[in-house]
Design a protein around this motif. Structure first.
Motif, short mmCIF file in Angstrom:
data_model
loop_
_atom_site.label_atom_id
_atom_site.label_comp_id
_atom_site.label_asym_id
_atom_site.label_seq_id
_atom_site.Cartn_x
_atom_site.Cartn_y
_atom_site.Cartn_z
N MET A 238 0.62 -1.42 -0.20
CA MET A 238 -0.10 -0.94 0.61
C MET A 238 1.19 1.35 -0.46
O MET A 238 1.49 1.25 1.11
CB MET A 238 -0.76 0.08 1.28
CG MET A 238 -1.76 1.46 1.48
SD MET A 238 -2.76 0.92 2.62
CE MET A 238 -3.31 3.10 2.79
N THR A 239 0.92 2.12 -0.95
CA THR A 239 1.55 3.10 -0.83
C THR A 239 0.31 4.58 -0.11
O THR A 239 -0.38 5.02 -0.42
CB THR A 239 1.56 3.58 -2.35
OG1 THR A 239 2.28 2.45 -3.00
CG2 THR A 239 2.15 4.71 -2.71
N ALA A 240 1.73 5.52 0.78
CA ALA A 240 1.53 6.22 1.40
C ALA A 240 0.76 7.44 0.36
O ALA A 240 1.04 8.06 -0.60
CB ALA A 240 1.91 7.15 2.20
N THR A 241 -0.47 8.14 0.45
CA THR A 241 -1.14 9.06 -0.56
C THR A 241 -0.54 10.69 0.55
O THR A 241 -0.58 10.63 1.87
CB THR A 241 -2.96 9.50 0.26
OG1 THR A 241 -2.95 7.67 -0.42
CG2 THR A 241 -3.05 10.38 -1.58
N HIS B 152 10.54 11.90 10.54
CA HIS B 152 11.20 11.06 11.20
C HIS B 152 12.37 10.70 10.30
O HIS B 152 12.35 10.75 9.30
CB HIS B 152 10.71 9.51 9.93
CG HIS B 152 8.63 9.29 11.09
ND1 HIS B 152 9.24 8.22 12.36
CD2 HIS B 152 7.52 9.35 10.84
CE1 HIS B 152 7.46 8.52 12.48
NE2 HIS B 152 6.96 9.63 11.75
N ASP C 116 5.69 12.02 7.14
CA ASP C 116 4.73 10.11 6.76
C ASP C 116 5.89 9.28 6.49
O ASP C 116 6.71 9.35 5.84
CB ASP C 116 3.90 10.88 6.13
CG ASP C 116 2.87 8.88 6.07
OD1 ASP C 116 4.05 7.39 6.11
OD2 ASP C 116 2.03 9.49 5.86
N PRO C 117 6.51 8.37 7.93
CA PRO C 117 6.96 6.72 8.11
C PRO C 117 7.14 6.52 6.17
O PRO C 117 7.95 5.76 5.89
CB PRO C 117 7.15 6.33 9.34
CG PRO C 117 5.75 6.83 9.52
CD PRO C 117 5.29 7.90 9.61
N ALA C 118 5.77 5.83 6.39
CA ALA C 118 5.75 4.92 5.21
C ALA C 118 6.20 6.10 3.97
O ALA C 118 6.59 5.11 3.08
CB ALA C 118 4.19 5.67 4.38
N PHE C 119 6.95 7.84 3.41
CA PHE C 119 7.68 8.00 2.27
C PHE C 119 9.32 7.63 2.08
O PHE C 119 9.40 7.71 1.82
CB PHE C 119 7.49 9.35 2.53
CG PHE C 119 5.53 10.05 2.11
CD1 PHE C 119 5.13 9.37 1.51
CD2 PHE C 119 5.67 11.00 3.13
CE1 PHE C 119 3.68 9.67 1.50
CE2 PHE C 119 4.19 11.75 2.81
CZ PHE C 119 3.09 10.68 2.11
N ALA D 223 9.53 4.46 3.36
CA ALA D 223 9.85 2.58 2.43
C ALA D 223 10.46 2.46 2.06
O ALA D 223 11.60 0.89 2.32
CB ALA D 223 7.86 1.98 2.50
N GLY E 208 6.24 12.23 -0.01
CA GLY E 208 5.85 11.03 -1.23
C GLY E 208 5.33 11.53 -2.92
O GLY E 208 5.52 10.54 -3.45
#
Length: 122
Positions: free
Chosen positions: A1-4, A36, A66-69, A71, A100
């Motif tokens: 899943m990619t962060a928006t 982060h 956002d830590p998802a960025f 990943a 992102g």
């Protein structure tokens, strides 16, 4: 899943700063931001993972709200506030903030300006 990619106060401050040609608009949002930062190890001491800056003769740390960025980066990251980051990185180190859908870059000169502003208001 990619962060928006989301609009954040920090991201908005960069946009407003460019529109008004006023770097000082970024500082309050940078200080308050929950970031982060990519580190190079798992030790108790923060071991910043330095990479070439957009200016290849310089080095920077990579951060994201956002830590998802982060990943796609094969190194751990730890939470810090923008104030902690600004206080802890050496003067020659720059910052790249991933959003992102792009990134913003703070040069060592801009960070020195921020530190001078903080010292004046201390």
């Amino acid at each position: 899943m990619t962060a928006t990619p989301a609009s954040t106060p920090l991201k908005n401050a960069f946009q407003q700063s460019r529109a008004e040609n006023n770097i000082e608009l970024i500082l309050p949002e940078l200080l308050a931001a929950q970031l982060h930062v990519v580190i190079g190890g798992q030790s108790e001491q923060i071991d910043l993972f330095l990479v070439p800056s957009p200016n290849p003769e310089r080095r920077c740390v990579t951060v994201a709200e956002d830590p998802a960025f982060l990943a796609g980066i094969a190194f751990p990251n730890i939470p810090v506030t923008g104030a902690q980051l600004l206080a802890s990185i050496p003067a020659e180190i720059e910052i790249v903030i991933l959003h992102g859908d792009g990134a913003n870059y703070l040069t060592r000169e801009q960070l020195a300006w921020f530190r001078a502003m903080l010292a004046q208001n201390a």
